[in-house]
Design a protein around this motif. Structure first.
Motif, PDB file in Angstrom:
ATOM      1  N   ARG A 119       0.845  -0.960   0.026  1.00  0.00           N
ATOM      2  CA  ARG A 119       0.304  -0.245   0.151  1.00  0.00           C
ATOM      3  C   ARG A 119       1.311   1.029  -0.390  1.00  0.00           C
ATOM      4  N   PHE A 120       1.798   1.344   0.536  1.00  0.00           N
ATOM      5  CA  PHE A 120       2.709   2.178   1.065  1.00  0.00           C
ATOM      6  C   PHE A 120       3.518   2.901  -0.479  1.00  0.00           C
ATOM      7  N   LEU A 121       3.722   1.399  -1.378  1.00  0.00           N
ATOM      8  CA  LEU A 121       4.441   1.496  -2.262  1.00  0.00           C
ATOM      9  C   LEU A 121       3.934   2.229  -3.976  1.00  0.00           C
ATOM     10  N   THR A 122       2.318   1.852  -3.558  1.00  0.00           N
ATOM     11  CA  THR A 122       1.346   2.048  -4.005  1.00  0.00           C
ATOM     12  C   THR A 122       1.002   3.907  -4.132  1.00  0.00           C
ATOM     13  N   PHE A 123       1.020   4.231  -3.087  1.00  0.00           N
ATOM     14  CA  PHE A 123       1.068   5.897  -2.354  1.00  0.00           C
ATOM     15  C   PHE A 123       2.109   6.793  -3.758  1.00  0.00           C
ATOM     16  N   GLY A 124       3.315   5.305  -2.217  1.00  0.00           N
ATOM     17  CA  GLY A 124       4.717   6.865  -3.354  1.00  0.00           C
ATOM     18  C   GLY A 124       4.719   6.344  -4.895  1.00  0.00           C
ATOM     19  N   VAL A 125       4.479   5.333  -5.678  1.00  0.00           N
ATOM     20  CA  VAL A 125       4.415   5.303  -7.090  1.00  0.00           C
ATOM     21  C   VAL A 125       3.644   6.554  -7.775  1.00  0.00           C
ATOM     22  N   ILE A 126       2.262   6.349  -6.967  1.00  0.00           N
ATOM     23  CA  ILE A 126       1.479   7.747  -6.924  1.00  0.00           C
ATOM     24  C   ILE A 126       1.266   9.093  -7.361  1.00  0.00           C
ATOM     25  N   ALA A 127       2.272   9.711  -5.754  1.00  0.00           N
ATOM     26  CA  ALA A 127       3.162  10.880  -5.519  1.00  0.00           C
ATOM     27  C   ALA A 127       3.926  10.825  -6.858  1.00  0.00           C
ATOM     28  N   LEU A 128       4.845   9.956  -7.112  1.00  0.00           N
ATOM     29  CA  LEU A 128       5.993  10.179  -8.509  1.00  0.00           C
ATOM     30  C   LEU A 128       5.747  10.605  -9.318  1.00  0.00           C
ATOM     31  N   LEU A 129       4.276   9.748  -9.927  1.00  0.00           N
ATOM     32  CA  LEU A 129       3.889  10.084 -10.963  1.00  0.00           C
ATOM     33  C   LEU A 129       3.188  11.500 -11.570  1.00  0.00           C
ATOM     34  N   LEU A 130       2.610  11.837  -9.916  1.00  0.00           N
ATOM     35  CA  LEU A 130       2.128  13.917  -9.657  1.00  0.00           C
ATOM     36  C   LEU A 130       2.896  14.738  -9.935  1.00  0.00           C
ATOM     37  N   LEU A 131       4.469  13.816  -9.557  1.00  0.00           N
ATOM     38  CA  LEU A 131       5.229  14.936  -9.734  1.00  0.00           C
ATOM     39  C   LEU A 131       6.053  15.098 -10.309  1.00  0.00           C
ATOM     40  N   LEU A 132       6.107  13.994 -11.547  1.00  0.00           N
ATOM     41  CA  LEU A 132       6.516  13.506 -12.318  1.00  0.00           C
ATOM     42  C   LEU A 132       5.303  14.714 -13.832  1.00  0.00           C
ATOM     43  N   ARG A 133       4.549  14.994 -13.513  1.00  0.00           N
ATOM     44  CA  ARG A 133       3.637  15.406 -14.485  1.00  0.00           C
ATOM     45  C   ARG A 133       3.473  17.326 -13.936  1.00  0.00           C
ATOM     46  N   LEU A 134       3.985  16.656 -12.629  1.00  0.00           N
ATOM     47  CA  LEU A 134       4.122  18.625 -12.316  1.00  0.00           C
ATOM     48  C   LEU A 134       5.481  18.841 -13.260  1.00  0.00           C
ATOM     49  N   ALA A 135       6.408  18.558 -13.500  1.00  0.00           N
ATOM     50  CA  ALA A 135       7.789  18.419 -13.564  1.00  0.00           C
ATOM     51  C   ALA A 135       8.350  18.714 -15.638  1.00  0.00           C
TER      52      ALA A 135
END
Length: 89
Positions: A3-19
């Motif tokens: 579950r923590f890994l899933t939320f980490g991947v979601i956060a990473l994808l959102l950061l890439l989206r913002l970048a």
């Protein structure tokens, strides 16, 4: 743990989206084309991992981000075609 890994991947994808902006490209020292490619590869990899590990929340987020990326691409392409049509006149 997954579950923590899933939320980490979601956060990473959102950061890439913002970048994926001009400012983000300048800050990271990469071109927008490279950032877009990295973003799409990350989305596809996350989608494959979400299906393999049956993480449906992650798959839903990836699907939404892919739809948003497709809409952005279509808008950019149509505005580019309109610009070319104006230049031809």
């Amino acid at each position: 743990m997954l579950r923590f890994l899933t939320f980490g991947v979601i956060a990473l994808l959102l950061l890439l989206r913002l970048a994926r902006t001009r400012f983000g490209a300048r800050l990271l020292g990469l071109s927008l084309r490279v950032l877009n490619t990295i973003y799409l590869v990350a989305l596809l990899l996350a989608a494959v991992l979400a299906v393999v590990f049956e993480q449906w929340i992650l798959l839903t987020v990836v699907g939404l981000l892919l739809v948003i990326a497709l809409v952005e691409w279509l808008r950019a392409r149509s505005s580019q075609q309109r610009g070319e049509a104006v230049r031809r006149r």
